[in-house]
Write an enzyme that holds these catalytic residues in place. Structure first.
Site, PDB file in Angstrom:
ATOM      1  CD  GLN A  42      -3.014   0.923   2.105  1.00 37.13           C
ATOM      2  OE1 GLN A  42      -2.266   1.203   3.367  1.00 37.13           O
ATOM      3  NE2 GLN A  42      -4.392   0.502   2.004  1.00 37.13           N
ATOM      4  N   GLY A  54      14.780   2.438  -4.191  1.00 37.10           N
ATOM      5  CA  GLY A  54      16.100   1.995  -3.382  1.00 37.10           C
ATOM      6  C   GLY A  54      17.672   2.597  -2.961  1.00 37.10           C
ATOM      7  CD  GLU A  86      13.898  30.109 -19.319  1.00 41.91           C
ATOM      8  OE1 GLU A  86      14.097  31.653 -19.309  1.00 41.91           O
ATOM      9  OE2 GLU A  86      15.371  29.537 -20.367  1.00 41.91           O
ATOM     10  CB  THR A  96      14.227  31.181  -8.446  1.00 40.81           C
ATOM     11  OG1 THR A  96      14.156  32.388  -7.858  1.00 40.81           O
ATOM     12  CG2 THR A  96      15.758  31.268  -8.988  1.00 40.81           C
ATOM     13  CD  GLU A 129      12.681  31.321  -4.071  1.00 39.92           C
ATOM     14  OE1 GLU A 129      12.580  30.031  -3.156  1.00 39.92           O
ATOM     15  OE2 GLU A 129      13.005  30.846  -4.874  1.00 39.92           O
TER      16      GLU A 129
END
Length: 401
Positions: free
Chosen positions: A295, A355, A379, A381, A383
């Protein structure tokens, strides 16, 4: 199961183009990408194949020898190519930004001179805004052009040019104070120049030097360089559009196309990471069954697939908005922000599914894990995207009190 990231409403021509590109990626790019990337080798044979397919002229109007296709078609092709190897999509991205800027803002002479050869792939484009000390602050550009009779003399150092060495045409943004008195807003005293040069490194024309490739942790194969102008003389007819002071707006228009491209690249890399993760999860057995039957892994796959679909939908929306002729900085910023962040997360989840083998250079996911971070800064950030999004939202939802 239907393949993720399908796009509704495509024409027969668009579907045929995408099918051709997808076949090329599966046969010519994916089998060799990791080996070439580990050697940091420019993929000349792949580039030649893209040239034969006509992809360098995909968005260039038919009157100049291109295919005259939409930004959406281009973005979907980029998504497919990045799924194979993100560096290859970078080779065509800057080319198309320059071609788009010429198409939208160039003089007729500039279009006639450059676009047919760009459509054929005989001229490869690069564009340059950044400098060593400025980062996202474009207004702090110090490179300068000074008028000298019928010419301009350019001096300064630029940074982070994708295709800086292999390109033969560079659109470069510099400060030009001619006709702009002291105190003029910085973005109104910038000009884009079109620099023709020889491909390669060293002094590629008098006054212009491309020092060499910048070594990077990922995004290999494609060359990333500096550009040094030291008394570079250019004729006045190489000012994009023929008028100084418009460079900032021209570049920002091109960057909107570039942001849709980066969003498409994020979608493509995330798509490939999901493919690798879901395949490995069905092959790897633990506790007597494939890990895909656990799951915890199914939850990861569900989250990854949902992120791939969401990023693709936003990228398609941004491309269609630009194609309609409407302002799309909000949509492009959102798409670039979401797609790059989701790409990083999907790649990391695929890495976790693998893994310990994900840490091995024998597995493709190791390459994707090093490539994804570039999309977080290319192109603009995250921010910067949030600043653009926030300002546009305040324009749209201005409080009327």
């Amino acid at each position: 199961m239907a393949r993720l990231a399908q796009t509704a409403g495509l024409t027969d021509v668009q579907q045929e183009i995408l099918s051709t590109v997808r076949d090329f990626v599966d046969k010519e790019i994916i089998p060799v990408a990791t080996e070439l990337e580990h050697r940091d080798e420019y993929p000349q044979q792949i580039v030649d194949g893209l040239k034969e397919l006509g992809l360098f002229g995909l968005m260039i109007p038919e009157e100049y020898g291109g295919l005259g296709e939409s930004l959406l078609t281009y973005a979907l092709c980029v998504e497919e190519i990045a799924r194979g190897w993100m560096s290859v999509s970078g080779i065509i991205n800057t080319h198309f930004i320059v071609a788009y800027m010429l198409k939208q803002h160039g003089t007729q002479e500039q279009k006639d001179h450059f676009l047919p050869r760009m459509a054929a792939g005989d001229i490869r484009g690069a564009f340059s805004m950044s400098e060593p000390g400025l980062g996202s602050d474009v207004s702090a550009i110090t490179s300068k052009a000074v008028r000298d009779g019928d010419e301009y003399v350019l001096n300064g150092q630029k940074m982070w040019l994708t295709n800086g060495g292999t390109s033969s045409l560079v659109a470069v943004l510099v400060r030009s104070d001619e006709g702009h008195p002291e105190g003029t807003a910085p973005h109104k005293s910038m000009t884009t120049f079109l620099i023709e040069k020889e491909p390669g490194f060293g002094e590629v024309r008098p006054g212009l030097t491309i020092p060499g490739k910048i070594e990077k942790m990922g995004y290999k194969g494609v060359d990333t360089t500096e550009l040094i102008m030291d008394g570079l003389h250019l004729p006045a007819d190489r000012v994009l559009g023929g008028v100084t002071g418009r460079g900032f707006y021209q570049m920002m228009d091109g960057v909107e196309v570039g942001r849709v491209n980066v969003a498409a690249r994020g979608c493509g890399v995330a798509q490939r990471a999901f493919e690798l993760g879901v395949q490995y999860a069905q092959q790897r057995h633990t506790f007597g069954k494939p890990i895909a039957q656990h799951q915890a892994i199914q939850f990861k796959l569900a989250e990854m697939a949902t992120k791939v679909e969401a990023a693709h939908a936003m990228m398609v929306n941004a491309a269609r908005k630009k194609d309609s002729g409407e302002r799309n900085d909000l949509e492009a910023g959102m798409a670039k922000y979401l797609a790059s962040e989701y790409c990083k997360e999907v790649v990391e989840d695929a890495f976790r599914i693998h893994g310990g083998y994900g840490f091995s250079k024998e597995y493709e996911i190791e390459r994707l894990y090093r490539e994804a971070p570039m999309l977080l800064i290319g192109e603009g950030t995250a921010e910067i995207q949030k600043m653009i999004i926030g300002r546009r939202l305040l324009e749209e939802y201005r409080f009327q009190g």
